[in-house]
Design a protein around this motif. Structure first.
Motif, mmCIF file in Angstrom:
data_model
loop_
_atom_site.group_PDB
_atom_site.id
_atom_site.type_symbol
_atom_site.label_atom_id
_atom_site.label_comp_id
_atom_site.label_asym_id
_atom_site.label_seq_id
_atom_site.Cartn_x
_atom_site.Cartn_y
_atom_site.Cartn_z
ATOM 1 N N ASP A 302 0.836 -1.185 0.000
ATOM 2 C CA ASP A 302 0.000 0.000 0.000
ATOM 3 C C ASP A 302 0.882 1.250 0.000
ATOM 4 N N ALA A 303 0.543 2.211 -0.855
ATOM 5 C CA ALA A 303 1.370 3.418 -1.006
ATOM 6 C C ALA A 303 1.461 4.208 0.293
ATOM 7 N N GLU A 304 0.373 4.301 1.038
ATOM 8 C CA GLU A 304 0.391 5.055 2.291
ATOM 9 C C GLU A 304 1.252 4.359 3.340
ATOM 10 N N VAL A 305 1.162 3.036 3.399
ATOM 11 C CA VAL A 305 1.991 2.265 4.335
ATOM 12 C C VAL A 305 3.468 2.445 3.984
ATOM 13 N N ARG A 306 3.752 2.398 2.699
ATOM 14 C CA ARG A 306 5.130 2.551 2.230
ATOM 15 C C ARG A 306 5.686 3.910 2.619
ATOM 16 N N GLN A 307 4.932 4.974 2.353
ATOM 17 C CA GLN A 307 5.410 6.313 2.652
ATOM 18 C C GLN A 307 5.576 6.545 4.152
ATOM 19 N N ALA A 308 4.629 6.025 4.939
ATOM 20 C CA ALA A 308 4.724 6.181 6.398
ATOM 21 C C ALA A 308 5.956 5.479 6.937
ATOM 22 N N HIS A 309 6.266 4.315 6.377
ATOM 23 C CA HIS A 309 7.440 3.571 6.831
ATOM 24 C C HIS A 309 8.722 4.302 6.440
ATOM 25 N N LEU A 310 8.796 4.781 5.200
ATOM 26 C CA LEU A 310 10.007 5.441 4.718
ATOM 27 C C LEU A 310 10.277 6.755 5.433
ATOM 28 N N ALA A 311 9.232 7.349 6.024
ATOM 29 C CA ALA A 311 9.402 8.625 6.732
ATOM 30 C C ALA A 311 10.382 8.507 7.889
ATOM 31 N N GLN A 312 10.601 7.287 8.397
ATOM 32 C CA GLN A 312 11.525 7.080 9.513
ATOM 33 C C GLN A 312 12.987 7.163 9.094
ATOM 34 N N PHE A 313 13.260 7.118 7.782
ATOM 35 C CA PHE A 313 14.631 6.974 7.303
ATOM 36 C C PHE A 313 15.059 8.110 6.374
ATOM 37 N N GLN A 314 14.368 9.259 6.464
ATOM 38 C CA GLN A 314 14.691 10.399 5.592
ATOM 39 C C GLN A 314 15.987 11.066 6.060
ATOM 40 N N ALA A 315 16.913 11.245 5.138
ATOM 41 C CA ALA A 315 18.243 11.747 5.479
ATOM 42 C C ALA A 315 18.228 13.108 6.191
ATOM 43 N N PRO A 316 17.462 14.109 5.740
ATOM 44 C CA PRO A 316 17.479 15.400 6.442
ATOM 45 C C PRO A 316 17.029 15.279 7.900
ATOM 46 N N ASP A 317 15.999 14.460 8.145
ATOM 47 C CA ASP A 317 15.507 14.281 9.514
ATOM 48 C C ASP A 317 16.514 13.533 10.381
#
Length: 331
Positions: A302-317
């Motif tokens: 699911d696209a929303e599940v994917r994006q929510a998961h990837l939000a934990q690994f964003q380089a700037p954050d």
């Protein structure tokens, strides 16, 4: 802030530590910090980095760098480059990227970790293993390289990425494919990577009659690798070894793959709700999970599940979290 980074291995070497060091050093530089990186990787990658890279620096150079910096970040503990702090008082932050071996060197590293101003762990699994207070900060992935490409058709079925060594468990995938044939399921597998086990794996493919299902793509890096991942539906991470984290799984998810990974270590944290887990070192368990996936009309996440998961690994954050730890160490 003047940030000195120790990355024992660095580009052109390929691996999780090398990637994390490059991504975060670039982010720190973009935020206006003065960054210098020391490494024992002597081969020059001829790349233009936004920070200075010093390869196998001499003792005097390393001592001068320790005097120059405000904060010394070791991306995985390296006793070889820690010695200047015996005479230069600078706060050191150490990120534990892997397990400590149960030997004298592992014991010594554990004692050094006690002395660090701040400790960072790349997964809750590593934090539990080390057993000292610290902060869990996941490794970032290179979001500029790894992302879903809508212009690329997902014509591939399964993909594996990694060194072709026994710890990575590629043979388990081959055994699972053989089992799936008994259920009239014949997904194709692309093996990306090289290593000493390539010959035996090729022989195993022939012996099992999987020639028409399995292809060896060799080593792929950067954009070329990302585009290859975007062409596949499912990434398999079958490691026998308990991975401390598993940045390759995050890269696969970012490229739009459903990830099927082995239990144990930090892989479950890297995969989260964006993938599936099977029992480590158990080809039958892997075959069962793949059969469940292929039983559905469409394969994906699911696209929303994917994006929510990837939000934990964003380089700037992730970079900002690191800078908070650096500030704490300085205080």
């Amino acid at each position: 802030m003047k940030i000195l980074i120790s990355s024992h291995f660095f580009s052109p070497n390929v691996g999780g530590i090398e990637t994390v060091s490059a991504v975060l050093a670039t982010e720190f530089s973009a935020l206006g910090h003065d960054v210098r990186l020391v490494t024992q990787s002597v081969a020059d990658d001829k790349r233009e980095w936004p920070f200075e890279v010093l390869r196998a620096p001499k003792r005097g150079t390393l001592l001068d760098l320790a005097r120059w910096c405000d904060i010394y970040w070791q991306n995985n503990i390296s006793l070889q480059s820690l010695w200047p702090l015996a005479s230069v008082a600078r706060p050191v932050v150490i990120t534990s990227q892997t397990w400590l071996l149960p030997n004298a060197v592992g014991w010594l590293k554990h004692q050094v970790l006690r002395w660090a101003a701040e400790r960072i762990y790349i997964s809750a699994a590593v934090a539990a293993h080390i057993g000292l207070p610290g902060r869990v900060i996941y490794n970032p992935y290179d979001e500029k390289t790894f992302h879903s490409e809508h212009s690329i058709l997902r014509t591939g079925d399964l993909v594996f990425v990694g060194r072709l060594v026994s710890d990575k468990g590629v043979d388990l995938v081959l055994e699972a494919l053989s089992m799936l044939r008994q259920c009239d399921l014949m997904p194709r597998l692309t093996i990306i990577g090289d290593g000493p086990e390539e010959g035996p794996l090729r022989e195993m493919v022939c012996a099992m009659g999987l020639d028409g299902q399995v292809s060896f793509a060799g080593r792929r890096l950067g954009v070329e690798l990302a585009r290859e991942l975007a062409r596949h539906k499912v990434m398999v991470v079958p490691s026998r070894w308990e991975e401390p984290f598993g940045i390759v799984a995050v890269e696969g998810i970012a490229a739009g793959c459903l990830v099927v990974a082995a239990t144990g270590g930090g892989l479950g944290e890297a995969v989260g709700a964006a993938g599936r887990l099977f029992q480590r070192a158990d080809a039958a368990s892997l075959a069962e999970e793949l059969a469940r996936i292929w039983a559905k009309p469409s394969v994906g996440i699911d696209a929303e599940v994917r994006q929510a998961h990837l939000a934990q690994f964003q380089a700037p954050d992730i970079a900002r979290e690191y800078l908070e730890v650096f500030d704490s160490a300085l205080k």
